[in-house]
Design an enzyme around this catalytic site. Structure first.
Site, mmCIF file in Angstrom:
data_model
loop_
_atom_site.group_PDB
_atom_site.id
_atom_site.type_symbol
_atom_site.label_atom_id
_atom_site.label_comp_id
_atom_site.label_asym_id
_atom_site.label_seq_id
_atom_site.Cartn_x
_atom_site.Cartn_y
_atom_site.Cartn_z
ATOM 1 N N ASP A 157 44.377 52.072 53.489
ATOM 2 C CA ASP A 157 44.171 53.311 54.251
ATOM 3 C C ASP A 157 44.530 53.152 55.730
ATOM 4 O OD1 ASP A 157 43.262 56.042 54.451
ATOM 5 O OD2 ASP A 157 41.420 55.328 55.373
ATOM 6 N N SER A 203 42.270 61.525 56.353
ATOM 7 C CA SER A 203 42.586 61.384 54.938
ATOM 8 C C SER A 203 41.850 62.451 54.140
ATOM 9 C CB SER A 203 42.169 59.993 54.440
ATOM 10 O OG SER A 203 42.805 58.981 55.190
ATOM 11 N N GLN A 244 48.486 59.036 49.065
ATOM 12 C CA GLN A 244 47.454 59.684 49.880
ATOM 13 C C GLN A 244 47.994 60.981 50.470
ATOM 14 O OE1 GLN A 244 46.048 58.333 54.071
ATOM 15 N NE2 GLN A 244 44.531 57.479 52.689
#
Length: 292
Positions: A209, A233, A283
């Site tokens: 991430d 995110s 993502q």
């Protein structure tokens, strides 16, 4: 620079961060670093949620995929409670749902699937061939030397992961970043991890991430912060393909196939130094322009 912010001391702190307290009834308690951003880092809550799920599964079964949604910003000053639901234990697969809560509200939830290793077909695309080695890629300290205004912030934040950008990172000044269809970053845990496959998977989840959304900005030569964008995110998916150690170098090769409606989609493939494809991440994030 604080010696606790990097190297083995930071790695040991990450291991402690991922070592959740068992509360009974498949419930666990996680903490956040004492120094960090104003909201909980998404990779942290995803990694901790995977720890919680994995501790309810037979260790013989290894995680092969996870899918998570970031619902609310996490408060780093408050512990996070993780509740794990046993969805299924089959002959080969186990599925868990891990839910993170603060202030009696859900901040993140994840589905994770675990599989007993077995023989089968094996193939993968080749790793990019035109990438310098991590030793020939600038370190974070070398890149920060050009941006002293960033050095103070980075010296305060724990950095258990050695991150080396092949191209310009997204935190440079506006105008300093040429547009690029790809973003490539060498990463590794900056120390030694215990020999626990679940811990390595959770560390890779944490790392996945860190830079993925940056590939959306890279297409436009855009940057984070004043004169650029702020982001968050929205969801995160990760597939584990082959065995690996997160404390050994891997290349995070990321692209963004689409961006629209203030949302950007990014995909990233992770390769070991010898070219094995170990994981794939996808993502979507929220990206909003801010003033200079």
């Amino acid at each position: 620079m604080d010696e606790l912010a990097s190297g083995q001391a930071a790695v040991d702190a990450l291991v402690r961060l991922l070592d959740l307290e068992a509360l009974g009834d498949d419930r666990f308690l996680g903490m956040s670093p004492p120094v960090g951003p104003q909201r909980v880092f998404g990779g942290q809550v995803a990694g901790q949620a995977l720890v919680a799920a994995g501790r309810t599964v037979d260790p013989e079964r290894q995680v092969h995929s996870l899918h998570g949604y970031f619902v609310r910003p996490g408060d780093p000053t408050v512990p996070i409670t993780y509740t794990v639901e046993n969805i299924r234990d089959g002959r080969s697969f186990s599925v868990r749902r891990s839910v993170a809560r603060q202030h009696d509200e859900v901040i993140f939830f994840m589905s994770a699937s675990f599989h007993v290793p077995e023989a089968g077909l094996d193939h993968h695309e080749a790793a990019p061939a035109d990438v310098p080695s991590p030793e020939d890629t600038p370190t974070m300290a070398e890149r920060l030397a050009k941006y002293p205004e960033r050095a103070g912030i980075w010296s305060m934040i724990p950095r258990p992961i050695d991150v080396r950008y092949v191209g310009e990172p997204g935190w440079v000044r506006p105008g300093d970043r040429p547009a690029s269809p790809t973003q490539r970053v060498w990463m590794r845990i900056d120390g030694k991890l215990p020999d626990d496959p679940l811990l390595h998977a959770c560390a890779l989840t944490f790392a996945s991430d860190l830079t993925l959304l940056d590939s959306v900005l890279a297409v436009h030569g855009a940057v984070w912060g004043p004169g650029g964008f702020v982001g968050a995110s929205l969801d995160h998916a990760l597939w584990f393909h082959r065995g690996f150690r997160a404390d050994e170098w891997f290349l995070y090769d990321s692209v963004s196939p689409s961006a629209s409606d203030a949302r950007g989609l990014a995909t990233g493939r992770m390769f070991t130094r010898d070219g094995r494809h170990i994981a794939t991440a996808v993502q979507e994030g929220l990206l909003r322009r801010v003033g200079g």
